[in-house]
Design an enzyme around this catalytic site. Sequence first.
Site, PDB file in Angstrom:
ATOM      1  N   GLU A 151     -32.479  20.172  32.921  1.00 55.17           N
ATOM      2  CA  GLU A 151     -31.480  21.181  32.556  1.00 55.17           C
ATOM      3  C   GLU A 151     -31.838  21.921  31.273  1.00 55.17           C
ATOM      4  O   GLU A 151     -31.077  21.913  30.311  1.00 55.17           O
ATOM      5  CB  GLU A 151     -30.106  20.499  32.425  1.00 55.17           C
ATOM      6  N   TRP A 211     -33.324  12.889  40.325  1.00 54.54           N
ATOM      7  CA  TRP A 211     -31.867  12.800  40.178  1.00 54.54           C
ATOM      8  C   TRP A 211     -31.120  13.845  40.992  1.00 54.54           C
ATOM      9  O   TRP A 211     -30.003  13.607  41.452  1.00 54.54           O
ATOM     10  CB  TRP A 211     -31.471  12.901  38.698  1.00 54.54           C
ATOM     11  N   TRP A 269     -23.552   8.585  33.073  1.00 53.23           N
ATOM     12  CA  TRP A 269     -23.325   9.664  32.101  1.00 53.23           C
ATOM     13  C   TRP A 269     -21.901   9.524  31.597  1.00 53.23           C
ATOM     14  O   TRP A 269     -20.960   9.429  32.392  1.00 53.23           O
ATOM     15  CB  TRP A 269     -23.540  11.032  32.766  1.00 53.23           C
TER      16      TRP A 269
HETATM   17  C1  ACM Z   1     -29.087  14.662  34.851  1.00 50.28           C
HETATM   18  O1  ACM Z   1     -28.161  14.137  35.496  1.00 50.28           O
HETATM   19  N1  ACM Z   1     -28.904  15.807  34.211  1.00 50.28           N
HETATM   20  C2  ACM Z   1     -30.402  14.054  34.787  1.00 50.28           C
END
Ligand code: ACM
Length: 809
Positions: free
Chosen positions: A342, A422, A497
């Site tokens: 990203e 991912w 995350w």
């Molecule tokens: C990701 O979930 N941006 C690696």
Amino acid sequence: MKKSISLLLLSLLMIAPSCQKPKETTNEYNIVPQPNQLVPKEGRFELNKQVRLVTPSDASEVKKVADGFAEQLKQTAGISLTEAESADGKPAISFVVQEDMPKEAYRLSVTPTLITVTASQPNGFFYGVQTIYQLLPPAVYGKKLNKKADWSVPAVEIEDAPRFVHRGLMLDVCRHYAPIEYIYKFIDLLAMNKMNVFHWHLTDDQGWRIEIKKYPKLTEIGSKREKTLVDYYYVNYPQVFDGIEHGGYYTQEQIKEVVAYAASKYINVIPEIEMPGHALAALAAYPELSCDSTQTYKVCPTWGVFEQVFCPSETTFKFFEGVMDEVVELFPSEYIHIGGDECPKTAWKNSAFCQQLIRQLGLKDDVTPSKVDGVKHSKEDKLQSYFVTRMEKYLNGKGRNIIGWDEILEGGLAPNATVLSWRGVEGGMNAAKAGHNAIMAPMPYAYLDFYQEDPEIAPTTIGGYTTLKKTYSYNPVPDDADELVKKHIIGMQGNLWREYMKTSDRVDYQAFPRAMAIAETGWTLDANKNWKSFCERMVTEFERLEVMDTKPCLNFFDVNVNTHADKNGPLMVLLETFYPNAEIRYTTDGSEPTNGSALYEQPFVLEGNIDLKAAAFKDGKMLGKVTHKPLYGNLLAGKPFTVNYAMGWTGDIFGENDVLGADPTTFGLTNGKRGNNASYTPWSSFAIVEGKDLEFIVNLDKPTEVSKVIFGSLFNPAMRMLPAGGIAVEVSADGQQYTQIAEKTLKHDCPETGRIAFTDSIEFEPAQATFLKVKIKNGGTLRNGVNFEKNNGPEVIPAELWIDEIEAY
Ligand code: ACM
């Protein structure tokens, strides 16, 4: 006096069983991950202080593993094993080295008189011990003495080795900081299921969490953000913040201790130092690392993908080299993760320096698609590849290799890089086919930040929908995979995350039990994986989690309510619990289910509107919570339909995930379930254009009386949605000629911002319809940059329609 006598009697009774012959128990083997070969045997090995602990005299690390086991046993069972040089015919636990076994493999033989753990390396012994723990009562995972548990091991012969060399979890500590104590607990939880990688995501836009002595401002400034987003990202525009400072970082001393602790459990800690994107925390501390140092940068209070990235300048490379010099001293890991995901290229496109560097390096936009991923990459993508390759070279020079998220494939893969896939499985597959090692952590299976139970009752997450069953269903290397894929896919991991995990309990909830499904996929051969068996073993695994004071998601003990229609209907109600051999009992009138309520035996047809409540029962006791789901068995339930727009969804709602209610007949719109305010996932979105209302048509098969239509629409301007502005109903006998029978303008009392689910209805004189057309107007227009975050689109746009459930009566 009486009281003390009875207490004495009671304690004698409690002691008595250990003096008697053990009662016959059925041997159970609730081992997660499932060993690759397990032969159950009769009888049990009793643990007591006469049992000898025999370890090889010349293998100190093996002795350490054995001593760790003895220590845990002493603490929880109160049994001190007797150290000895040989079993000498006495009951013993013996650790035997056999050189020719693979590094992580072990053999475990349990007979009523002898436990033998055989392996070539300490790793294998450690896994053998983990298996013994799982053959003992869950109390062995605790810190307290438990004299009441049955401290015996069922006889068994196990021959075991992992499928993949990389088995792990990633924990993001940037979006929310994890107290150091939690890191230790997390490592314990990884070790318990034979995972061997802790991927520690240490730097990101929301915080720099690793002390770097050469650059103290990284933690002085970069570890603190002034506030944090409240509610889901797209609920409010402008976003609402809590006004509370959030921060924290790990000192180098703390990190060294964590790394040593993890190593004692055969877990490699892979640090992730993000580049060239996700840079805001570092840029806040050192703006000269950006492409425009005249700007000020702030540690980011929200999450997302940001254009402010590291500039590929010599200043930046010198910085990262300095950072890596310290990182490699702290982490002995062969692999250092350099991020790579990203990274928008806007700043590089606008930077004279970057454009000059691109010319100097001779980088060009692709004219033909890349052989690796079939995509034409820009010269800026190639600049990212230059960035990553330079850092790879630096780290290779220090004897380390890099891992990067799958975007590092774009613009050319650094020569020795390993790819962490991912965005799906493609990145990993492409890397493997290009001869690079790859690790699978694909959405949706490995994204443990996604919902795993109905969002309506779950805490807010980032979205998506990945049940335990979905995660378990993943196979990183299908049988028919390319030989290169078989060779180069080296493992699997889950990702956590932490945008919506403020506390350690929330991490527990997201990670577990799905992490166990990942552990099993990483360890157990696909042919030996079995969902039913996994669920059976998970019952004990939940007990272990409880002993370890871990707070998993408990959907396993509940009932999930599905509806499903095949092409020709009718709409069926399916109730499911993951808990093995449980009874599902339900009511349809809103009353609480009890052990005497209707027993669910098979899917049933949804007839009329029901207020469904269901729960799982075992031995007459309710296992978990009551699931409440009103279902609408209206004229359209289970019917296929046509619409004049493409439909969109925000999550994966099909297959194993149709718990939320979607199948390729009803697409969630006629599945008898209304959408709710908790999540976008089950709602269908329509990008309405000016002058073209949504038209939804259902063939009712025969003339049917209709007098009412109900539907739901969402208000959420920050996501460009307004609730419907109007509805019209038309009927037809032949699907050609329609007659409008009712029309209504809809007005909703809406705040400036937020998310609200509205239910609207229109009633009319009963009419006959073989075909029913429902026309829905969108809710008007929205202003770019006023109602939602400004983008390059026009000043004013038509609002999207997000609909869930269209019903007719
Ligand atoms: C990701 O979930 N941006 C690696």
